[in-house]
Design a protein around this motif. Structure first.
Motif, PDB file in Angstrom:
ATOM      1  N   GLN A 117       0.811  -1.213   0.000  1.00  0.00           N
ATOM      2  CA  GLN A 117       0.000   0.000   0.000  1.00  0.00           C
ATOM      3  C   GLN A 117       0.848   1.269   0.000  1.00  0.00           C
ATOM      4  OE1 GLN A 117      -3.061  -0.570  -0.367  1.00  0.00           O
ATOM      5  NE2 GLN A 117      -4.276   1.180   0.230  1.00  0.00           N
ATOM      6  N   MET A 118       2.069   1.177   0.420  1.00  0.00           N
ATOM      7  CA  MET A 118       2.911   2.358   0.608  1.00  0.00           C
ATOM      8  C   MET A 118       3.372   2.970  -0.714  1.00  0.00           C
ATOM      9  SD  MET A 118       5.611   1.561   3.634  1.00  0.00           S
ATOM     10  CE  MET A 118       5.231   1.954   5.339  1.00  0.00           C
TER      11      MET A 118
ATOM     12  N   GLY B  62      18.918  -3.574  17.310  1.00  0.00           N
ATOM     13  CA  GLY B  62      19.968  -2.572  17.410  1.00  0.00           C
ATOM     14  C   GLY B  62      19.512  -1.159  17.118  1.00  0.00           C
ATOM     15  N   GLU B  63      18.235  -0.877  17.299  1.00  0.00           N
ATOM     16  CA  GLU B  63      17.682   0.442  17.000  1.00  0.00           C
ATOM     17  C   GLU B  63      17.437   1.226  18.286  1.00  0.00           C
ATOM     18  OE1 GLU B  63      17.218   1.570  13.950  1.00  0.00           O
ATOM     19  OE2 GLU B  63      17.623  -0.295  12.857  1.00  0.00           O
ATOM     20  N   GLN B  64      17.821   2.494  18.299  1.00  0.00           N
ATOM     21  CA  GLN B  64      17.542   3.347  19.457  1.00  0.00           C
ATOM     22  C   GLN B  64      16.065   3.727  19.537  1.00  0.00           C
ATOM     23  OE1 GLN B  64      19.747   4.272  21.946  1.00  0.00           O
ATOM     24  NE2 GLN B  64      20.974   2.694  20.917  1.00  0.00           N
ATOM     25  N   ARG B  65      15.438   3.843  18.370  1.00  0.00           N
ATOM     26  CA  ARG B  65      14.029   4.225  18.328  1.00  0.00           C
ATOM     27  C   ARG B  65      13.321   3.361  17.277  1.00  0.00           C
ATOM     28  NH1 ARG B  65      13.798  10.453  17.222  1.00  0.00           N
ATOM     29  NH2 ARG B  65      11.783  10.401  18.297  1.00  0.00           N
ATOM     30  N   THR B  66      12.006   3.285  17.401  1.00  0.00           N
ATOM     31  CA  THR B  66      11.217   2.542  16.436  1.00  0.00           C
ATOM     32  C   THR B  66      10.030   3.378  15.983  1.00  0.00           C
ATOM     33  OG1 THR B  66       9.968   0.490  16.011  1.00  0.00           O
ATOM     34  CG2 THR B  66       9.785   1.432  18.215  1.00  0.00           C
ATOM     35  N   SER B  67       9.709   3.299  14.699  1.00  0.00           N
ATOM     36  CA  SER B  67       8.429   3.798  14.221  1.00  0.00           C
ATOM     37  C   SER B  67       7.417   2.666  14.337  1.00  0.00           C
ATOM     38  CB  SER B  67       8.536   4.292  12.781  1.00  0.00           C
ATOM     39  OG  SER B  67       9.368   5.440  12.710  1.00  0.00           O
ATOM     40  N   PHE B  68       6.137   3.038  14.333  1.00  0.00           N
ATOM     41  CA  PHE B  68       5.100   2.029  14.575  1.00  0.00           C
ATOM     42  C   PHE B  68       3.846   2.403  13.809  1.00  0.00           C
ATOM     43  CE2 PHE B  68       1.696  -0.127  16.822  1.00  0.00           C
ATOM     44  CZ  PHE B  68       2.249  -1.345  17.185  1.00  0.00           C
ATOM     45  N   PHE B  69       3.260   1.403  13.130  1.00  0.00           N
ATOM     46  CA  PHE B  69       1.962   1.551  12.477  1.00  0.00           C
ATOM     47  C   PHE B  69       1.029   0.522  13.089  1.00  0.00           C
ATOM     48  CE2 PHE B  69      -1.397   0.499   9.609  1.00  0.00           C
ATOM     49  CZ  PHE B  69      -1.705   1.661   8.911  1.00  0.00           C
TER      50      PHE B  69
ATOM     51  N   LEU C 292       0.251  10.556  14.333  1.00  0.00           N
ATOM     52  CA  LEU C 292      -0.773  10.853  13.340  1.00  0.00           C
ATOM     53  C   LEU C 292      -1.902   9.853  13.532  1.00  0.00           C
ATOM     54  CD1 LEU C 292      -1.814  12.355  10.833  1.00  0.00           C
ATOM     55  CD2 LEU C 292      -0.605  10.662   9.429  1.00  0.00           C
ATOM     56  N   GLN C 293      -3.095  10.362  13.872  1.00  0.00           N
ATOM     57  CA  GLN C 293      -4.285   9.540  13.984  1.00  0.00           C
ATOM     58  C   GLN C 293      -5.127   9.705  12.732  1.00  0.00           C
ATOM     59  OE1 GLN C 293      -5.623  10.684  18.320  1.00  0.00           O
ATOM     60  NE2 GLN C 293      -6.953   9.057  17.559  1.00  0.00           N
ATOM     61  N   ILE C 294      -5.682   8.606  12.241  1.00  0.00           N
ATOM     62  CA  ILE C 294      -6.678   8.681  11.176  1.00  0.00           C
ATOM     63  C   ILE C 294      -7.889   7.870  11.615  1.00  0.00           C
ATOM     64  CG2 ILE C 294      -5.165   9.181   9.235  1.00  0.00           C
ATOM     65  CD1 ILE C 294      -5.020   6.257   8.592  1.00  0.00           C
ATOM     66  N   GLN C 295      -9.076   8.414  11.358  1.00  0.00           N
ATOM     67  CA  GLN C 295     -10.296   7.787  11.882  1.00  0.00           C
ATOM     68  C   GLN C 295     -11.491   8.185  11.036  1.00  0.00           C
ATOM     69  OE1 GLN C 295      -9.740   6.198  14.986  1.00  0.00           O
ATOM     70  NE2 GLN C 295     -11.799   5.364  15.284  1.00  0.00           N
TER      71      GLN C 295
ATOM     72  N   GLN D  33      -1.923   9.561   1.230  1.00  0.00           N
ATOM     73  CA  GLN D  33      -0.897  10.582   1.045  1.00  0.00           C
ATOM     74  C   GLN D  33      -0.403  11.132   2.378  1.00  0.00           C
ATOM     75  OE1 GLN D  33      -3.108  13.257  -1.426  1.00  0.00           O
ATOM     76  NE2 GLN D  33      -3.250  11.788  -3.117  1.00  0.00           N
ATOM     77  N   ALA D  34      -1.328  11.335   3.315  1.00  0.00           N
ATOM     78  CA  ALA D  34      -0.943  11.901   4.607  1.00  0.00           C
ATOM     79  C   ALA D  34      -0.043  10.953   5.388  1.00  0.00           C
ATOM     80  CB  ALA D  34      -2.191  12.235   5.420  1.00  0.00           C
ATOM     81  N   VAL D  35      -0.392   9.671   5.410  1.00  0.00           N
ATOM     82  CA  VAL D  35       0.416   8.692   6.146  1.00  0.00           C
ATOM     83  C   VAL D  35       1.784   8.532   5.493  1.00  0.00           C
ATOM     84  CG1 VAL D  35       0.618   6.255   6.790  1.00  0.00           C
ATOM     85  CG2 VAL D  35      -1.559   7.456   7.103  1.00  0.00           C
TER      86      VAL D  35
END
Length: 496
Positions: A113-114, A200-207, A430-433, A478-480
């Protein structure tokens, strides 16, 4: 017709105790051996993942984070590497919802989808969470896909609903007494963070979508400094998680029926459901009463008035399915009249899902029960549910008796070990609803938005659950994609 199971706790260690910060971590830390485990990545067996070029591995996590040197669990994880290593930003962990939905193949769905430039930036990570699917999935012998069923109008229907819900709880607790107390969302968030550290990641993104959005909010509360970019699609209100969330779904589904009735009335010539919205609603309510009096025989199944309302919740979850929904109702009305009916593909799929789910459906239901009952305590009195049902009938005649009915958690033998996480933070997200969401009602998203003060809410006019992967509106895609690529949130809330 899109199908979904409409499903949706207690005593915590502090986040700092559960997962020490990197600066506090030492060789003496019992979790250190797990943070530095080597994941053996190899080909995935799941066909969709294999076709997407994913690789799979097993992550070892503690059963009980209070005893990290004790018994462990093996969790199945997947990864699709960044399409362009030179532009790689980091990892994007995912959760598809549930609770109890299998997430191993989520990276393939998300990657498809990306936008290409967004896919180039992330290793997309999936996981079957503890007790789910390939991660030691529960098998309690359940042969149905949901405990959500109407109690009907008679005492016998209520007693049956109580008995069946209790039987589900007893079946799982008798088989998994050691595992079930450790399936909480808080522990799943700890697993997410352990995977981050292992990679080995200091931070993570999440969906996360649906329950997965709730998990993302919990993760952000426990580990705010470890969040990179956070997308919450079709989120629940953490303060209503449990019986309150179910009651909210009842009201949302009743509104969805009215919305559908307004759509169907001008099309009475085609579907014959009624020439006014009130007449369409009367047709649906009458069909439920008829099914309770005498199960409707169709497509080799017998659909009674206890399961018919749950089938309707699946029908009306997406307003793009209104034509299928109308066709299903027409066929069921004809079958109730004794007319020969050749079930449409949509009706056949619904009947199979509701009345004869595959073994995976029963296993995923068991996992959903385990996670939910481990997270939150629910009322245990039969009287409480009887009274809740009766209070709901005047305004929610079709769905009130479903979403106020007894749950397996009413018969759970132990209280949750940790309190459910109170979400209140300033982590950007970012919230989508959608406004008409029947599984995660819009007012819950507004409540979460208020609790996460740095979030931005993109409101989608319409009725759908899980907006992004459903491709419901190009503007949400597009926003995501733009947010994950640039990290820039909209300057203000917006409507799509």
């Amino acid at each position: 017709m899109k199908t979904a199971l409409v499903l949706i706790a207690a005593l915590a260690l502090s986040a700092s105790l559960a997962t020490p910060s990197a600066s506090a971590s030492t060789a003496a830390d019992p979790l250190d051996r797990l943070r530095h485990q080597a994941l053996a990545w190899g080909p995935c067996q799941e066909p969709r993942l294999a076709a997407a070029g994913a690789e799979c591995a097993t992550l070892t996590v503690p059963l009980d984070y209070r005893e990290p040197s004790g018994r462990t669990l093996a969790l199945a994880v997947s990864r699709i590497r960044a399409a362009d290593p030179a532009k790689r930003r980091g990892i994007l962990q995912t959760n598809p919802g549930g609770p109890g939905t299998r997430g191993l193949d989520m990276p393939a769905a998300l990657r498809a989808q990306m936008a290409p430039e967004t896919a180039a930036a992330y290793d997309i990570i999936g996981m079957d969470t503890r007790g789910v699917g390939a991660s030691g999935g529960l098998d309690c012998g359940l042969n149905h896909g949901s405990w959500l069923r109407s109690v009907g109008t008679e005492e016998a229907g209520f007693r049956q609903a109580w008995r069946l819900a209790k039987a589900d709880a007893d079946a799982c607790q008798s088989k998994y007494p050691d595992l079930l107390p450790h399936l909480s969302t808080r522990n799943i968030a700890r697993d997410v963070d352990l995977l981050r550290a292992t990679l080995g990641e200091q931070r993570t993104s999440f969906f996360g979508q649906s329950y997965g959005a709730l998990l993302g909010a919990v993760y952000a509360q426990l580990y705010p400094r470890r969040v990179d970019r956070l997308v919450l699609d079709s989120a629940l209100d953490p303060a209503r998680y449990g019986i309150g969330a179910f009651q909210d779904m009842g009201a949302a589904n009743e509104r969805a029926l009215d919305d559908f009735a307004a759509w169907a009335a001008p099309r009475d010539g085609r579907y014959g459901l009624g020439a006014t919205p009130a007449a369409v609603r009367a047709s649906v309510e009458g069909l439920v009463r008829r099914a309770q009096a005498a199960p409707i025989a169709v497509d080799g199944f017998r659909l009674d008035g206890y399961l018919l309302p749950f089938l309707l919740t699946v029908c009306q979850g997406d307003d793009r399915d209104s034509a299928d929904y109308a066709g299903v109702l027409r066929q069921l009305l004809d079958a109730a009249d004794g007319k020969p009916v050749q079930a449409s593909p949509a009706l056949h799929e619904l009947l199979t899902t509701v009345l004869a789910p595959d073994p995976d459906g029963g296993a995923d239901l068991a996992a959903a029960i385990g996670i939910l009952c481990d997270d939150v305590a629910m009322p245990r009195s039969q009287r409480w549910y009887r009274e809740a049902v009766e209070r709901s009938r005047p305004t929610r005649p079709v769905f009130g008796p479903v979403f106020n009915a007894p749950t397996p958690c009413a018969s759970w033998r132990q209280a949750p070990r940790e309190p459910f996480v109170e979400v209140r933070n300033a982590v950007p997200a970012l919230q989508i609803q959608s406004t008409g969401d029947t599984h995660a009602p819009y007012q819950g998203a507004l409540a979460l938005h208020a609790r996460m003060s740095a979030s931005r809410l993109l409101t989608v006019s319409g009725r759908v659950h899980t907006v992004y992967l459903n491709g419901y509106r190009p503007c949400t895609q597009q926003a995501v994609d733009a947010y994950l690529l640039t990290g820039s949130l909209p300057a203000a809330d917006a409507t799509c």
